[in-house]
Design a protein around this motif. Sequence first.
Motif, short mmCIF file in Angstrom:
data_model
loop_
_atom_site.label_atom_id
_atom_site.label_comp_id
_atom_site.label_asym_id
_atom_site.label_seq_id
_atom_site.Cartn_x
_atom_site.Cartn_y
_atom_site.Cartn_z
N VAL A 106 0.86 -1.17 0.00
CA VAL A 106 0.00 0.00 0.00
C VAL A 106 0.90 1.23 0.00
N VAL A 107 0.55 2.21 -0.81
CA VAL A 107 1.35 3.43 -0.92
C VAL A 107 0.46 4.63 -0.62
N THR A 108 0.96 5.56 0.17
CA THR A 108 0.24 6.79 0.42
C THR A 108 1.26 7.92 0.53
N ASP A 109 0.76 9.15 0.61
CA ASP A 109 1.64 10.30 0.77
C ASP A 109 1.06 11.21 1.83
N THR A 110 1.76 12.31 2.11
CA THR A 110 1.30 13.24 3.15
C THR A 110 1.22 14.67 2.63
N GLY A 111 1.23 14.85 1.30
CA GLY A 111 1.30 16.18 0.73
C GLY A 111 0.04 17.00 0.90
N SER A 112 0.21 18.34 0.82
CA SER A 112 -0.90 19.27 1.02
C SER A 112 -1.78 19.46 -0.20
N THR A 113 -1.38 18.94 -1.35
CA THR A 113 -2.22 18.96 -2.55
C THR A 113 -2.30 17.55 -3.09
N LYS A 114 -3.40 17.25 -3.77
CA LYS A 114 -3.67 15.85 -4.08
C LYS A 114 -3.87 15.54 -5.56
N ARG A 115 -4.37 16.47 -6.36
CA ARG A 115 -4.75 16.11 -7.73
C ARG A 115 -3.57 15.60 -8.55
N GLN A 116 -2.44 16.28 -8.50
CA GLN A 116 -1.28 15.84 -9.28
C GLN A 116 -0.77 14.49 -8.81
N MET A 117 -0.77 14.29 -7.51
CA MET A 117 -0.25 13.04 -6.96
C MET A 117 -1.14 11.87 -7.34
#
Length: 301
Positions: free
Chosen positions: A109-120
């Motif tokens: 499972v992969v996730t991130d913590t960034g403040s914006t989401k659409r590009q990711m």
Amino acid sequence: MPEGKQLPVLQPGRNPGQPPIFQRVGIVGLGLIGGSIALAARQTWPAGLVIGVDRKDVLERAMILHAIDVAADDPIVLAEADLVILAAPIQQNLELLRELEDNVSGAAVVTDTGSTKRQMVEAAKSLPDRLTFFGGHPLGGAARGGIEHARPDLFAGRPWLFTPSPGHDVQTLDKLMSFVSGLGAIPRSVSPEEHDRLLAFISHLPQLTVSALMHVVGQAAGSEGLSLSGRGLQDTTRLASSPADIWKEVSATNADELGAALDALIAVLGELRAGLETGQSIEAVFASANSWREVLAATKT
């Protein structure tokens, strides 16, 4: 690995606690957020393995703080991780995402913590099927970053947003939500589009506004004038200590929504400027602000 490097390093064993939700958690980027996740995960699931990837100096600090079990400056150490958390700045996360297929050998499972989401979320569509991605954003932080400011209770009682794609694996998302619940957070699900629109107003606009305010006041008042200010200015401008590099990336990856938020603020400031003599705009804006401030305060009790 270049000669002389001592990484990866394995911390001494600990007493087992409750069974970990993910046995091997890899965290890339051990700043305030990644370091706090690591500290909280090791505290909650002592039997699990926390793998940290960052620069050697950051890793050494993380090991001293007992934030991680395994330290390496090469993402190949993520080979057997079953959860990978990308906690680096946004642009670096996008680059790391493209390398995961080569570095993670099995299903994860992969996730991130960034403040914006659409590009990711869009970039994650290129991942192989064995890597299941959910955009993530913990709404916990502090004015200053770095692992030296990390703490295991950073996410306690704070929302943690996930942005699943249509047709997502519900069971895997539930597992990921259970993981962040174990860190003390309150998981919620929103679309990537709604995330970026909402965060433009509740997070990104306040940051730019406070930084601009501190800039204008400081330029006009100077150090001697600032020494005369009350507690209100210090409290209001707490966010002005934030680093510019992170917010440049946030702004670039959410320029349309943040631009609209800035336009809305500029319009209200224009109304206040035009109505200074009559006070009508001040009365209307203050009444609205007082009302919404009560709503905000009620959500924090």
